[in-house]
Design a protein around this motif. Structure first.
Motif, mmCIF file in Angstrom:
data_model
loop_
_atom_site.group_PDB
_atom_site.id
_atom_site.type_symbol
_atom_site.label_atom_id
_atom_site.label_comp_id
_atom_site.label_asym_id
_atom_site.label_seq_id
_atom_site.Cartn_x
_atom_site.Cartn_y
_atom_site.Cartn_z
ATOM 1 N N VAL A 138 37.188 39.578 23.056
ATOM 2 C CA VAL A 138 37.674 38.831 22.019
ATOM 3 C C VAL A 138 39.321 39.352 22.180
ATOM 4 O O VAL A 138 40.242 38.464 21.584
ATOM 5 N N GLU A 139 39.600 40.209 22.803
ATOM 6 C CA GLU A 139 41.143 40.783 22.662
ATOM 7 C C GLU A 139 41.825 39.918 23.769
ATOM 8 O O GLU A 139 43.111 40.043 23.886
ATOM 9 N N LEU A 140 41.242 39.157 24.643
ATOM 10 C CA LEU A 140 41.649 38.329 25.447
ATOM 11 C C LEU A 140 42.264 37.095 24.970
ATOM 12 O O LEU A 140 43.063 36.239 25.708
ATOM 13 N N THR A 141 41.754 36.764 23.790
ATOM 14 C CA THR A 141 42.520 35.372 22.959
ATOM 15 C C THR A 141 44.044 35.398 23.226
ATOM 16 O O THR A 141 44.716 36.386 22.676
ATOM 17 N N GLY A 142 44.479 34.109 23.657
ATOM 18 C CA GLY A 142 45.838 33.890 23.570
ATOM 19 C C GLY A 142 46.717 34.769 24.812
ATOM 20 O O GLY A 142 47.916 34.926 24.816
ATOM 21 N N LYS A 143 45.983 35.525 25.627
ATOM 22 C CA LYS A 143 46.706 36.595 26.358
ATOM 23 C C LYS A 143 46.650 35.949 27.837
ATOM 24 O O LYS A 143 45.994 35.039 28.121
ATOM 25 N N ASN A 144 47.611 36.416 28.778
ATOM 26 C CA ASN A 144 47.561 36.282 30.071
ATOM 27 C C ASN A 144 46.791 36.992 30.808
ATOM 28 O O ASN A 144 46.989 38.417 30.706
ATOM 29 N N VAL A 145 45.705 36.711 31.548
ATOM 30 C CA VAL A 145 44.576 37.524 32.215
ATOM 31 C C VAL A 145 44.863 37.376 33.764
ATOM 32 O O VAL A 145 44.868 36.358 34.262
ATOM 33 N N LEU A 146 44.826 38.634 34.287
ATOM 34 C CA LEU A 146 44.691 38.476 35.807
ATOM 35 C C LEU A 146 43.509 39.346 36.159
ATOM 36 O O LEU A 146 43.460 40.550 35.876
ATOM 37 N N ILE A 147 42.378 38.581 36.582
ATOM 38 C CA ILE A 147 41.176 39.062 37.058
ATOM 39 C C ILE A 147 41.254 39.650 38.583
ATOM 40 O O ILE A 147 41.794 38.961 39.542
ATOM 41 N N VAL A 148 40.909 41.017 38.788
ATOM 42 C CA VAL A 148 40.893 41.609 39.972
ATOM 43 C C VAL A 148 39.810 42.084 40.618
ATOM 44 O O VAL A 148 38.879 42.831 39.598
ATOM 45 N N GLU A 149 39.185 41.471 41.644
ATOM 46 C CA GLU A 149 37.886 41.576 42.079
ATOM 47 C C GLU A 149 37.929 41.914 43.662
ATOM 48 O O GLU A 149 39.231 41.781 44.183
ATOM 49 N N ASP A 150 37.095 42.668 44.053
ATOM 50 C CA ASP A 150 36.726 43.004 45.509
ATOM 51 C C ASP A 150 36.593 42.006 46.346
ATOM 52 O O ASP A 150 37.117 41.886 47.411
ATOM 53 N N ILE A 151 35.664 41.233 46.141
ATOM 54 C CA ILE A 151 35.257 40.198 47.217
ATOM 55 C C ILE A 151 34.459 39.070 46.362
ATOM 56 O O ILE A 151 33.861 39.066 45.346
ATOM 57 N N ILE A 152 34.896 37.918 46.995
ATOM 58 C CA ILE A 152 34.325 36.739 46.546
ATOM 59 C C ILE A 152 33.661 35.992 47.543
ATOM 60 O O ILE A 152 34.143 35.726 48.669
ATOM 61 N N GLY A 153 32.296 35.477 47.360
ATOM 62 C CA GLY A 153 31.616 34.897 48.287
ATOM 63 C C GLY A 153 31.247 33.520 48.174
ATOM 64 O O GLY A 153 32.170 32.624 48.272
ATOM 65 N N THR A 154 30.281 33.150 47.581
ATOM 66 C CA THR A 154 29.976 31.605 47.015
ATOM 67 C C THR A 154 30.853 31.313 45.439
ATOM 68 O O THR A 154 30.941 30.096 45.518
ATOM 69 N N GLY A 155 31.235 32.383 44.981
ATOM 70 C CA GLY A 155 31.963 32.186 43.908
ATOM 71 C C GLY A 155 31.140 32.013 42.737
ATOM 72 O O GLY A 155 31.647 31.708 41.575
ATOM 73 N N ARG A 156 29.823 32.123 42.740
ATOM 74 C CA ARG A 156 28.817 31.987 41.644
ATOM 75 C C ARG A 156 29.122 33.036 40.735
ATOM 76 O O ARG A 156 29.208 32.823 39.273
ATOM 77 N N THR A 157 29.365 34.491 40.967
ATOM 78 C CA THR A 157 29.782 35.513 40.206
ATOM 79 C C THR A 157 30.768 35.322 39.354
ATOM 80 O O THR A 157 30.786 35.425 38.204
ATOM 81 N N MET A 158 31.911 34.818 40.089
ATOM 82 C CA MET A 158 33.249 34.923 39.613
ATOM 83 C C MET A 158 33.063 33.519 38.483
ATOM 84 O O MET A 158 33.898 33.592 37.564
ATOM 85 N N ARG A 159 32.645 32.417 38.762
ATOM 86 C CA ARG A 159 32.492 31.319 37.802
ATOM 87 C C ARG A 159 31.771 32.000 36.667
ATOM 88 O O ARG A 159 32.321 31.242 35.387
ATOM 89 N N ALA A 160 30.843 32.500 36.590
ATOM 90 C CA ALA A 160 30.053 33.120 35.620
ATOM 91 C C ALA A 160 30.883 33.802 34.727
ATOM 92 O O ALA A 160 31.143 33.785 33.554
#
Length: 233
Positions: A138-160
């Motif tokens: 809820v603290e992300l409402t109206g904020k600029n967010v940068l998600i930092v991930e180690d690895i993306i494969g199919t993208g299913r996890t990131m899409r979730a």
């Protein structure tokens, strides 16, 4: 290290001006012999080869920080680090952004928060992605967010994760991943920023793990079958 350096040059030449482009490591890239590097002795016999040496990882992250600074400078952002594999990449990326901010006309004010995603058991993906620690989004409402991930494969996890975050109506969401794995899915998710596009291999090191092992390995390496059997749960 001339081999991977030539990979870097060819990747950039092939995609001039492409936003978020990364270093493309080809499927036939043989990597480096483990004998050329130092690494924890307790992993001897568990690895095939070094895919990306630590020094090249650090240099590439410095450039990613510069790209992010150019794109979203003059903003307050919430850096959402995906644990556990993303913690080292996130720490180095944030430090580089801070250093650029100190010596630039642009400035990024950052707050760092954390979330855990569980999507693997051994080297197999789970059917459902578990989001742990997302109750404070809820603290992300109206904020600029940068998600930092180690690895993306199919993208299913990131899409979730993105679908979950969008419920809280952030102002902007960008994704930076250290690695982008090539898969058989042509419509796979591609992040806004990524360090290296790699073949469909199971890699460990630089905080990426196999059942909580190999996080203490500085280089990104390919685990062998002996290593998978040794640390299987």
């Amino acid at each position: 290290m001339a081999g991977l350096n030539s990979e870097i040059r060819s990747a950039e030449a092939a995609a001039p001006g492409r936003s978020g482009r990364g270093v493309v490591i080809s499927d036939d890239w043989p990597g480096y012999s483990l004998d050329l590097f130092t690494y924890p002795q307790h992993y001897y016999g568990d690895l095939d080869y070094v895919l990306i040496p630590h020094g090249i990882i650090v240099d590439r992250i410095e450039r990613l920080a510069k790209d992010i600074m150019q794109d979203i400078g003059y903003n307050d952002i919430v850096v959402l680090c995906v644990l556990k594999g993303g913690y080292k990449f996130c720490a180095d990326l944030v430090e580089h952004i801070k250093n650029l901010s100190r010596n630039s006309e642009k400035f990024i004010s950052m707050k760092v928060d954390f979330v855990r995603l569980k999507s693997y058991c051994n080297d197999q993906t789970l059917q459902d992605t578990q989001i742990i620690g997302g109750e404070d989004f809820v603290e992300l409402t109206g904020k600029n967010v940068l998600i930092v991930e180690d690895i993306i494969g199919t993208g299913r996890t990131m899409r979730a994760l993105l679908n979950h975050i969008e419920k809280y109506k952030p102002k902007m969401v960008k994704v930076a991943s250290l690695l982008l794995k090539r898969t058989s899915q042509p419509d796979g998710y591609r992040p806004d920023y990524y360090g290296f596009e790699i073949p469909n291999l199971f890699v460990v090191g630089y905080a990426l793990d196999y059942n909580e092992h190999f996080r203490d390995l500085n280089h990104l390496c390919v685990i062998n079958n002996h290593g998978k059997a040794k640390y299987r749960v």
